[in-house]
Scaffold this motif. Sequence first.
Motif, PDB file in Angstrom:
ATOM      1  N   ARG A  43      -0.680  -7.823  -7.424  1.00 40.79           N
ATOM      2  CA  ARG A  43       0.118  -7.525  -6.240  1.00 40.79           C
ATOM      3  C   ARG A  43      -0.002  -6.036  -5.880  1.00 40.79           C
ATOM      4  O   ARG A  43      -0.200  -5.685  -4.705  1.00 40.79           O
ATOM      5  CB  ARG A  43       1.585  -7.896  -6.499  1.00 40.79           C
ATOM      6  N   VAL A  44       0.098  -5.173  -6.878  1.00 40.24           N
ATOM      7  CA  VAL A  44      -0.037  -3.727  -6.643  1.00 40.24           C
ATOM      8  C   VAL A  44      -1.408  -3.418  -6.056  1.00 40.24           C
ATOM      9  O   VAL A  44      -1.540  -2.699  -5.056  1.00 40.24           O
ATOM     10  CB  VAL A  44       0.183  -2.935  -7.953  1.00 40.24           C
ATOM     11  N   GLU A  45      -2.451  -3.959  -6.663  1.00 42.17           N
ATOM     12  CA  GLU A  45      -3.809  -3.673  -6.199  1.00 42.17           C
ATOM     13  C   GLU A  45      -4.072  -4.302  -4.835  1.00 42.17           C
ATOM     14  O   GLU A  45      -4.884  -3.787  -4.062  1.00 42.17           O
ATOM     15  CB  GLU A  45      -4.824  -4.155  -7.238  1.00 42.17           C
ATOM     16  N   GLY A  46      -3.376  -5.391  -4.524  1.00 37.39           N
ATOM     17  CA  GLY A  46      -3.506  -5.990  -3.209  1.00 37.39           C
ATOM     18  C   GLY A  46      -2.992  -5.081  -2.107  1.00 37.39           C
ATOM     19  O   GLY A  46      -3.648  -4.877  -1.077  1.00 37.39           O
ATOM     20  N   PHE A  47      -1.790  -4.507  -2.331  1.00 40.07           N
ATOM     21  CA  PHE A  47      -1.252  -3.584  -1.333  1.00 40.07           C
ATOM     22  C   PHE A  47      -2.094  -2.305  -1.254  1.00 40.07           C
ATOM     23  O   PHE A  47      -2.296  -1.752  -0.175  1.00 40.07           O
ATOM     24  CB  PHE A  47       0.202  -3.245  -1.652  1.00 40.07           C
ATOM     25  N   ARG A  48      -2.590  -1.847  -2.400  1.00 39.11           N
ATOM     26  CA  ARG A  48      -3.478  -0.677  -2.374  1.00 39.11           C
ATOM     27  C   ARG A  48      -4.747  -0.996  -1.590  1.00 39.11           C
ATOM     28  O   ARG A  48      -5.279  -0.152  -0.854  1.00 39.11           O
ATOM     29  CB  ARG A  48      -3.832  -0.256  -3.802  1.00 39.11           C
ATOM     30  N   TYR A  49      -5.225  -2.233  -1.726  1.00 44.95           N
ATOM     31  CA  TYR A  49      -6.424  -2.653  -1.008  1.00 44.95           C
ATOM     32  C   TYR A  49      -6.183  -2.630   0.504  1.00 44.95           C
ATOM     33  O   TYR A  49      -7.063  -2.219   1.273  1.00 44.95           O
ATOM     34  CB  TYR A  49      -6.806  -4.060  -1.467  1.00 44.95           C
ATOM     35  N   VAL A  50      -4.979  -3.054   0.939  1.00 47.58           N
ATOM     36  CA  VAL A  50      -4.658  -2.987   2.369  1.00 47.58           C
ATOM     37  C   VAL A  50      -4.757  -1.545   2.866  1.00 47.58           C
ATOM     38  O   VAL A  50      -5.319  -1.274   3.937  1.00 47.58           O
ATOM     39  CB  VAL A  50      -3.244  -3.551   2.642  1.00 47.58           C
ATOM     40  N   THR A  51      -4.232  -0.590   2.094  1.00 49.85           N
ATOM     41  CA  THR A  51      -4.289   0.810   2.531  1.00 49.85           C
ATOM     42  C   THR A  51      -5.723   1.325   2.527  1.00 49.85           C
ATOM     43  O   THR A  51      -6.117   2.078   3.424  1.00 49.85           O
ATOM     44  CB  THR A  51      -3.400   1.706   1.646  1.00 49.85           C
TER      45      THR A  51
END
Length: 388
Positions: A43-51
């Motif tokens: 989940r953390v890496e998913g939001f980082r991926y969006v940025t």
Amino acid sequence: MTQDERAQRRLMDGEAWNDFCETLRAAGQVVIDRTPNADEQDRVEGFRYVTRMSVMAYGRCIENLPPMVKMPIRVLKPPPVGGQGVQSPDQDHVVQAIDATKRYRVTGQRGSAPYVHMSAWTPKVPEWVGVESVGERAVAVLEEFNPSWSSTPFTALLDEFTDGAGNVDFVLSVDDPGEDNWMQIAPETRELMMRVVYDDRKTQSTPRLMIEPLEPMALNLTPGAAEMSKRLSIAGQMVLSVQSDYADWTDTLLENENQLQLTNDHYLRVGGSPDDRHFEFGYWRVGDGQALVVEFSPPVCRHWNFQLCNHWMENLANYLTGQGYASSQDVEADPDGVVRIVVSAEQPPSGVWVDTAGRDHGVMGLRFVEPESPPQITTRLVNVADLG
């Protein structure tokens, strides 16, 4: 009211900006909806991926202007750690914005990198973009409006436009300029893409190229309101489409864990080039004390490499330490002609070790550039203790 007038109005009254923000919200929702088992790290890496994809989209869709004067073509190297979509550590990229209504001349030096593949990157962008609102229906219109779902209708090798002294000279245009050295593009093409593959970065040099418009162009770095409305729409939808397309791809791979397979429909959708490579993908899951063994006899090819990624297809490879990947320039087959890659948390007693970096799942990819025949690949999950 013309389309340009409508797009201008949407920018000036703030509707285009609100639409853009709503599309980014939809991209974040993909992370919320598509993280298996609500895994915290995923989940953390998913939001980082969006940025990270937002930064990419800003650069390509808003700031990356077509050349107005003669200028160098910039070659992009992979980051030391990470990178999108199983990006090879042995491959650089060129993402050169162009205006398909213009003609360009590309000149310079070929360099000694053994393989440079070019394509006319042509994304799926309808005429109404920037004129109509998409924010609340951004997901629903992905099949019609998907900037990352690109086609490459025209491809070429840089060698085709290189003389015996390594000099490059060709025209890039929609219509035939009447010259021998011509790379065709489509009326909808937005970028000249290049993949530069190395056998040995330490000894091989990068192409040094210049691009110049053949028609006069106004030096205007600030777009008009109508154009900015369009760029905001494309940028937001690119972030969403990358997030959504890769999530769809990963879901397909999850159906057959610890196997490698051709998924060319997904590969083509994100701009892959299967015309010059055989690229298999899979979803790896390796528990404590386990190892995934990947075996193949390399066909005659220009290059191959194997990589591990996280759930969102971001590379786990650390190019500074050599962890997380293996490639033909560093690996020799066993005496029986087979390469045996071992994916595990601990170093195995035999085989080519690819370190999982403390993880137990993610995406993997095995790429062959210009293979003479399709490779035969097998995978098996074993206990590390059973490896001799």
